[in-house]
Design an enzyme around this catalytic site. Structure first.
Site, PDB file in Angstrom:
ATOM      1  N   ASP A 123      50.183  53.456  64.810  1.00  0.00           N
ATOM      2  CA  ASP A 123      51.376  53.733  65.598  1.00  0.00           C
ATOM      3  C   ASP A 123      51.365  52.825  66.844  1.00  0.00           C
ATOM      4  OD1 ASP A 123      53.653  56.016  65.888  1.00  0.00           O
ATOM      5  OD2 ASP A 123      52.686  55.791  67.849  1.00  0.00           O
ATOM      6  N   ASP A 250      56.190  58.137  55.174  1.00  0.00           N
ATOM      7  CA  ASP A 250      56.471  57.822  56.578  1.00  0.00           C
ATOM      8  C   ASP A 250      57.888  57.268  56.689  1.00  0.00           C
ATOM      9  OD1 ASP A 250      56.637  56.911  59.179  1.00  0.00           O
ATOM     10  OD2 ASP A 250      54.822  55.699  59.093  1.00  0.00           O
ATOM     11  N   HIS A 280      53.027  59.706  58.243  1.00  0.00           N
ATOM     12  CA  HIS A 280      52.910  58.772  59.364  1.00  0.00           C
ATOM     13  C   HIS A 280      51.554  58.918  60.047  1.00  0.00           C
ATOM     14  CE1 HIS A 280      54.007  56.231  62.722  1.00  0.00           C
ATOM     15  NE2 HIS A 280      53.606  57.184  63.537  1.00  0.00           N
TER      16      HIS A 280
END
Length: 302
Positions: A123, A250, A280
């Protein structure tokens, strides 16, 4: 201005998290010294594998990833970004910029005096980590992308990202544990959800978590666009060994792995894996598997 520090008792009884605390102190030109927490496990003479979390998580997310890497002989460093986990938390949203996160994490690695790091970015950890990989010579010797893109601001946000940005900016209470759980493919036990809430005694501690979504470059005028474009251009000429390990479920970054595979010459021949049972927050869904896959990637001579 205020810099907040989460009381230690908030972290009592964390499940499956038996790690010693370590601290570095990068200095911000405005805020002064900031205490940055990190895990440091394994052989101190081994090659460093750094696992860098994203939004709104902390080093806790990698608790099951550490052991396979330590068993394979690596030194595993897992920082809490400023504003997250046990690290200090500036209280004003304007204290957090893309550039400041790059500067803070770069100063952290500089204080530890590490080189040739195998860096996994998840991320936002990827958006910061790739800047360091292309801007700090000798720091990163191999890279693993985990469920992140690398936006330059030339493409507008998709609907999922727009909704997330609006939500983070406007919701009266940012329910961090529930947010993390919603981005996992597997249900999280209550004690794990509580561990993601632990760094935040109240809303005043969440400025960093609220701010991150707004810092993603989604318009050409974003102040970070030039730096990201330059970094992507460098990656386009780079032989840096570059693997991708993504949770397939995701809606925001699930297809970004293909972009990296086409962009980075060093991705040719590296493993590129999509985990069908992960979302995710793939390190939460498949943390041990992730550690094993990184060790296998490095054991192939990279």
């Amino acid at each position: 201005m205020a810099v907040l520090r989460t009381p230690d008792n908030r972290f009592a009884g964390l499940p499956d998290f038996p790690f010693a605390q370590h601290y570095a102190t990068p200095t911000d030109p405005v805020l002064g010294p900031l205490r940055m927490h990190y895990l440091d496990e394994g052989d101190r003479e081994g090659r460093v594998v750094a696992l860098v979390h994203g939004e709104p998580t902390w080093s806790f997310m990698f608790r099951r990833t550490v052991a396979p890497l330590v068993s394979a002989g690596y030194r595993v460093i897992v920082p809490d970004l400023i504003g997250f986990g046990r690290s200090d938390k500036p209280s004003r949203p304007e204290d957090y910029t893309y550039a400041s996160h790059v500067r803070w994490l770069g100063a952290f690695f500089g204080e530890l005096a590490v080189k040739d790091v195998v860096l996994l970015g998840h991320d936002w950890g990827g958006l910061i980590g790739l800047r360091l990989a292309t801007e700090v010579e000798g720091l990163v010797g191999a890279y693993v992308a985990a469920n992140h893109g690398y936006p330059t601001g030339d493409m507008p946000a998709n609907e999922a990202l727009r909704s997330w940005q609006q939500y983070a900016a406007s919701v009266p209470e940012l329910d961090v544990g529930a947010i993390v759980a919603r981005s996992c493919a597997t249900p999280l036990p209550p004690q794990v959800v509580a561990a993601y809430d632990a760094p935040y005694p109240d809303e005043s501690y969440k400025a960093g978590a609220r701010r991150f979504p707004a810092l993603i470059p989604v318009v050409p005028a974003d102040p970070a666009c030039g730096a990201v474009r330059a970094s992507r251009a460098a990656l386009g000429q780079s032989s840096l060994p570059f693997a991708t390990i993504y949770g397939a479920q995701d809606p925001i970054a699930g297809a970004a792995d293909a972009m990296f595979q086409q962009l980075v010459p060093g991705a040719n021949g590296a493993p590129h894996i999509r985990l069908a049972g992960a979302g995710h927050n793939m390190p939460e869904d498949a943390g041990e598997t992730l550690g094993e896959m990184i060790a296998e990637f490095l054991g192939a001579g990279r």
